[in-house]
Each structure stands twice: as C-alpha cells, then as structure tokens.
Design an enzyme around this catalytic site. Structure first.
Site, PDB file in Angstrom:
ATOM      1  N   PHE A  79       0.830  -1.191   0.000  1.00 29.91           N
ATOM      2  CA  PHE A  79       0.000   0.000   0.000  1.00 29.91           C
ATOM      3  C   PHE A  79       0.875   1.255   0.000  1.00 29.91           C
ATOM      4  O   PHE A  79       1.884   1.323   0.706  1.00 29.91           O
ATOM      5  CB  PHE A  79      -0.864   0.078   1.266  1.00 29.91           C
ATOM      6  CG  PHE A  79      -1.756  -1.095   1.513  1.00 29.91           C
ATOM      7  CD1 PHE A  79      -3.073  -1.087   1.085  1.00 29.91           C
ATOM      8  CD2 PHE A  79      -1.289  -2.206   2.214  1.00 29.91           C
ATOM      9  CE1 PHE A  79      -3.914  -2.155   1.336  1.00 29.91           C
ATOM     10  CE2 PHE A  79      -2.122  -3.281   2.470  1.00 29.91           C
ATOM     11  CZ  PHE A  79      -3.437  -3.258   2.030  1.00 29.91           C
ATOM     12  N   ASP A  80       0.456   2.261  -0.747  1.00 26.99           N
ATOM     13  CA  ASP A  80       0.984   3.604  -0.569  1.00 26.99           C
ATOM     14  C   ASP A  80       0.364   4.163   0.712  1.00 26.99           C
ATOM     15  O   ASP A  80      -0.632   3.637   1.220  1.00 26.99           O
ATOM     16  CB  ASP A  80       0.619   4.457  -1.791  1.00 26.99           C
ATOM     17  CG  ASP A  80       1.137   5.877  -1.681  1.00 26.99           C
ATOM     18  OD1 ASP A  80       2.242   6.067  -1.137  1.00 26.99           O
ATOM     19  OD2 ASP A  80       0.434   6.794  -2.124  1.00 26.99           O
ATOM     20  N   GLY A  81       0.940   5.251   1.223  1.00 31.16           N
ATOM     21  CA  GLY A  81       0.433   5.815   2.469  1.00 31.16           C
ATOM     22  C   GLY A  81      -0.586   6.910   2.282  1.00 31.16           C
ATOM     23  O   GLY A  81      -1.801   6.692   2.385  1.00 31.16           O
ATOM     24  N   PHE A 120      -1.399  -0.802  -4.225  1.00 32.52           N
ATOM     25  CA  PHE A 120      -2.414   0.242  -4.333  1.00 32.52           C
ATOM     26  C   PHE A 120      -1.780   1.611  -4.113  1.00 32.52           C
ATOM     27  O   PHE A 120      -1.103   1.841  -3.111  1.00 32.52           O
ATOM     28  CB  PHE A 120      -3.522   0.018  -3.295  1.00 32.52           C
ATOM     29  CG  PHE A 120      -4.278  -1.268  -3.475  1.00 32.52           C
ATOM     30  CD1 PHE A 120      -5.170  -1.419  -4.525  1.00 32.52           C
ATOM     31  CD2 PHE A 120      -4.094  -2.324  -2.594  1.00 32.52           C
ATOM     32  CE1 PHE A 120      -5.870  -2.603  -4.702  1.00 32.52           C
ATOM     33  CE2 PHE A 120      -4.789  -3.519  -2.755  1.00 32.52           C
ATOM     34  CZ  PHE A 120      -5.680  -3.648  -3.815  1.00 32.52           C
ATOM     35  N   ASP A 165      -2.368   6.110  -5.104  1.00 33.85           N
ATOM     36  CA  ASP A 165      -3.308   7.124  -5.588  1.00 33.85           C
ATOM     37  C   ASP A 165      -2.783   7.900  -6.794  1.00 33.85           C
ATOM     38  O   ASP A 165      -3.567   8.555  -7.479  1.00 33.85           O
ATOM     39  CB  ASP A 165      -3.638   8.115  -4.467  1.00 33.85           C
ATOM     40  CG  ASP A 165      -2.434   8.953  -4.067  1.00 33.85           C
ATOM     41  OD1 ASP A 165      -2.513  10.190  -4.154  1.00 33.85           O
ATOM     42  OD2 ASP A 165      -1.408   8.380  -3.668  1.00 33.85           O
TER      43      ASP A 165
END
Length: 301
Positions: A160-162, A272, A274
């Site tokens: 995951f991105d943060g 994932f 954004d």
C-alpha cells in the site's frame, strides 16, 4: 448457506478485473450491447483467461482452506446481465473458484450493492464505478491492465501507498501547496498527532484481523507500506499505525525513490497507489490498483 457475511472479509470484483474480457469488450465498443450479448452467448462455453486480479482472488479464497473455515468471501458485481454473465460463471466453475454470490446490473454501476454485501474492497476496471464506490466510503481501486504477476506462491503479499490510500491526503496537500520543506516541517510538528484514516484503512484493518488468526510464524499474509516519505516524516506514520493498533509487516520509506524495484523485491501480488505516475511504473512489475482519491485526483477546473 449462511444468511449474512458480516464476519468475513468481503471482496467485490467486476468481471473484467477477474477475467480477460478484452475481446468481448471490443465487440461491445464496436457493435453495442446487442452484439456483445450475442457474442457472449455464442462463446459461453469457452473458458475465459484469468484477468489482472485473478491471482489475488485465488490467494484470498485459499485463506479459507488455511483456516479451515470461510473467513473470506468474494462476490462478483458486474455491469453484465445475468444472460451475458453466464460465461463468467462457467469460467468461475472451471477454475474452481468458490464464488457463489453475484449482482448483475445490466449496464448500470454496481456500486450501490457494495453496502448490502458488506464489502471491504471493490476492484474494477471501470474508473467511474471505482470513484463512486470511494465517494460512498468504500476502499476501491481501478485494476490496470497489463500488470505483471509474480511467481506462484502460497503467500499473499499486498503493498500500500500511504497518503491518500491508508491515510488521508492532509499531508499531501501541504506538500503540493508548500513543497518538501513545508511538508517536513509540518510532519515534524504534528509527529504525535495521528493522521486521519484514508479509504484503505478499513481494508488493512480487516486484513490485520485475518493475520491475527494465524500463528505469527506461519501467517500466509504479508503487508507492506511503500511510501515516498522519509525521515523525519516517518515518525507520524509509525505513531498513527500504533494508535490504530494495526500492524504492517514491512514499511519502506523511500524518500522519493521509484517504487517499482522495491515492489519487485517485496514480491507483491498487488499494489495500491493514488498517483497515476506511480501506478504506471508499478504495473510493469506488479498488478496495480489505482485509487482515484485525494488531491492528486481532483478534477482541475
């Protein structure tokens, strides 16, 4: 059959994320709904090839075998009609996927049914449906075609991105308006102030709950944070996860380095993020889900 799935991690997935429907989608684009319907009926006994999220679905469902009980549910939510969706279910049966629930909505967006199914995550190739799901408060991502799949393994690895994924985009807004120095100063000042949750906080928490049902030295799920942050902006992230009582197995603070090599080293099954630029690079080495949320995805008027 159980009357509800409240005690499970629930993934809702579209037909085109689960299977390769590129040929039939071309028929739809060139000939319209009726041509598409006829094509699917004529080919309904031909098994579809796995799509970009197929391996992820397979590994999630395999967790039920590891635990000896059904703790993961995968639901098909599709713009197909039941008529055209028969080919999809024939393919589900062929691959032995334990998927029994579905919503075929005949050309409309399926996102209104996510709440009824108790969805923790929605994956689709239809960006508008994903945005609608995010706006309604669900973790959702657009699966990008062409993403690489790693070698077969029993272990499920999710990265995951943060900011704007696990966390809100509050810090990213400071960075984009004031630059790196302003961002670092802000994060240093707010180091003990937990970040607000982003759209994937609930999904990570559900994954973490599953992890805790396995012995710590034999858990088939591994999670990682892969973020462009670096020291001193790391402290707020660590303290936020402590506040949430959520564990990540690995945390990579890259200080702006390209994420692809690290995702490959982690051997992620899916990542994932954004930001479209990060996703385009990541999809070369891992199946990637774009999360169209936060300031980087706001429509500029």
């Amino acid at each position: 059959m159980a009357n509800n799935i409240d005690d499970k991690l629930v993934l809702a997935i579209s037909s085109r994320a689960l299977f390769d429907l590129s040929d039939s989608h071309k028929v739809y684009l060139s000939g319209g709904v009726e041509a598409y319907r006829q094509y699917q009926i004529e080919h309904e006994d031909e098994v579809l090839e796995p799509g970009d999220a197929f391996a992820l679905v397979q590994k999630l469902l395999n967790l039920n075998e590891h635990l000896g009980r059904a703790r993961v549910e995968v639901v098909l939510v599709s713009r197909n009609s039941a008529d055209t969706g028969l080919r999809v279910f024939n393919s589900i049966h062929h691959y032995g996927l334990a998927i029994s629930r579905a919503a075929f909505v005949g050309g409309r967006s399926p996102y209104p049914y996510l709440k009824a199914f108790g969805c923790d995550l929605f994956l689709s190739t239809h960006a508008e449906d994903v945005r609608s799901a995010l706006d309604a408060g669900f973790a959702a991502a657009t699966i990008l075609s062409g993403g690489a799949s790693r070698a077969a393994s029993e272990e499920l690895r999710i990265a995951f991105d943060g900011d704007a994924v696990l966390f809100s985009d509050e810090s990213e807004r400071v960075y984009q308006s004031g630059g790196l120095a302003a961002f670092q100063a802000s994060e240093r000042q707010a180091a003990r102030e937990p970040l607000r949750g982003g759209p994937f906080k609930g999904f990570l928490a559900a994954l973490n709950a599953l992890q805790r049902e396995f012995p710590e030295d034999a858990c088939p799920i591994r999670t990682a944070l892969v973020t462009a942050r670096s020291a001193p902006a790391h402290e707020r992230v660590i303290r936020t996860l402590r506040e949430w009582d959520i564990r990540l197995d690995e945390s990579l603070f890259l200080g702006g380095l390209t994420k692809s090599a690290f995702l490959e080293a982690f051997a992620a099954d899916v990542f994932f993020d954004d930001q479209t630029g990060h996703c385009e690079l990541a999809r070369e080495v891992v199946a990637t889900g774009h999360v169209p949320h936060g300031i980087s995805n706001e429509v500029k008027l």
